[in-house]
Scaffold this active site. Structure first.
Site: not given
Ligand code: AOF
Ligand code: ZN
Length: 332
Positions: A46, A79, A190
């Site tokens: 976002e 976001c 292994t």
């Molecule tokens: C969103 N938009 O593009 C993504 C999200 O460690 P952070 O702060 O980057 O947060 C990671 C978490 O945020 C991830 O585990 C998932 O729950 C969410 N990802 N959220 O609003 C995004 N990639």
């Molecule tokens: Zn986010």
């Protein structure tokens, strides 16, 4: 939303992050901006899209996102707040964020007066984020179990030799699968028998750009001279034989998917414990006979206990055949 998925797919397939895409639309449907997440620590989709717009450029617009906008201060700010502050009027997303500490962005947006629609193309989002969702929901990474066998299901000849059953195309396919998982896991047996490098390599033997984290499970020592000790990602050893615990212990390493590559003991134990989410079986048109079975005991004592599989695909790889299957979800 389909465009947002295409954008999401541009993010790295492995790593400690969700692949997310976002499109910002003007009230007349014109695309104003696009964004996607590029991996842990980088802007969320976002915010990546909003960064393309001048201040005030998103006022009254709709944001279409493949995952519920986050509601937490993690490696980046929430976001949901960024969307509210940008003046977004409407948010459409596919599925709720499964992370307890992250979700709630939908409610926060609603509370701020933003119109929120969720569930659009939810099935596609579930399939697209399958491994990551499984990992977050269960606390255990997604597990793919691979083996290569003769047509009669043997992984080794009578003298124990196991290289190479399948041909070059199948072996290259395996290397690509290694690069497509966060970790590669084998048993100490292994390591002692085959001394594998556990790297993902191209057909010229060169290292591929992404390397899985090598994990060795079991109580025996990995020798100082073992090739895997010079793996570019280092080495994780997990003592004991509790595979469920071993898998869970990989989550703090940022591991959401594991490629299990050997040998028969670990493969059988994963399957018997119900931990195998997908099987990749490479079959070579040879017969070996004898005792070198690809799998050992699965705890199946009688035909009515047989483990049913659904076949997802069969692929010819040179002279060999790859069968992709999953434990059957349908009742017998
Ligand atoms: C969103 N938009 O593009 C993504 C999200 O460690 P952070 O702060 O980057 O947060 C990671 C978490 O945020 C991830 O585990 C998932 O729950 C969410 N990802 N959220 O609003 C995004 N990639
Ligand atoms: Zn986010």
């Amino acid at each position: 939303m389909r465009r947002a998925f295409t954008l999401a797919a541009e993010g790295p397939r492995v790593g400690d992050h969700a692949r997310v895409g976002a499109v910002i639309l003007a009230p007349d449907g014109t695309v104003l901006a696009e964004g996607h997440h590029r991996g842990a620590g980088t802007p969320h989709a976002e915010v990546d899209a909003l960064m393309d717009l001048p201040a005030g450029g998103a006022a009254g617009a709709t944001a279409v996102v493949t995952l519920e906008p986050c509601n937490h201060h993690g490696r980046t700010g929430p976001c949901s707040l960024a969307l509210v502050e940008a003046g977004i009027a409407r948010v459409v997303y596919a599925i709720d964020d499964p992370n307890d500490t992250v979700h709630g962005g939908g409610d926060r947006l609603r509370d701020a007066g933003v119109e929120v629609v969720s569930g659009l193309l939810a099935d596609e989002a579930e399939a697209f984020l399958e491994r990551w969702l499984h990992s977050i929901r269960t606390g255990r990474p997604w597990v793919t179990v691979k083996w290569a066998a003769s047509l009669d299901g043997r992984a080794a000849a009578a003298d124990g030799s196991s290289r190479w059953i399948t041909g070059a195309a199948a072996r290259q396919h395996v290397h690509e699968q290694r690069a497509d998982h966060d970790a590669i896991l084998v048993g100490t047996g292994t390591v002692l028998a085959d001394d594998p490098g556990l790297t993902a390599r191209g057909d010229g033997g060169e290292l591929l750009r992404t390397q899985p984290l090598p994990v060795v499970v079991g109580d025996r020592e990995v020798p100082e001279s073992a090739v895997v000790r010079s793996h570019p990602r280092g080495l994780v050893t997990v003592p004991g034989h509790d595979l469920d615990a071993a898998l869970r212990s990989l989550r703090p390493h940022g591991v959401h998917s594991v490629f299990v590559e050997g040998g028969p003991t670990v493969a059988s134990a994963m399957i018997a414990a119900g931990l195998a989410d997908e099987l990749l079986v490479y079959l070579a048109p040879v017969l070996l006979g004898g005792p070198g079975l690809a799998l050992g005991d699965l705890g199946v004592g009688s035909m009515n206990e047989r483990l049913r599989l659904d076949v997802l695909s069969t692929t010819e790889l040179g002279p060999d055949l790859l069968i992709r299957a999953r434990p059957s979800r349908s009742t017998p």
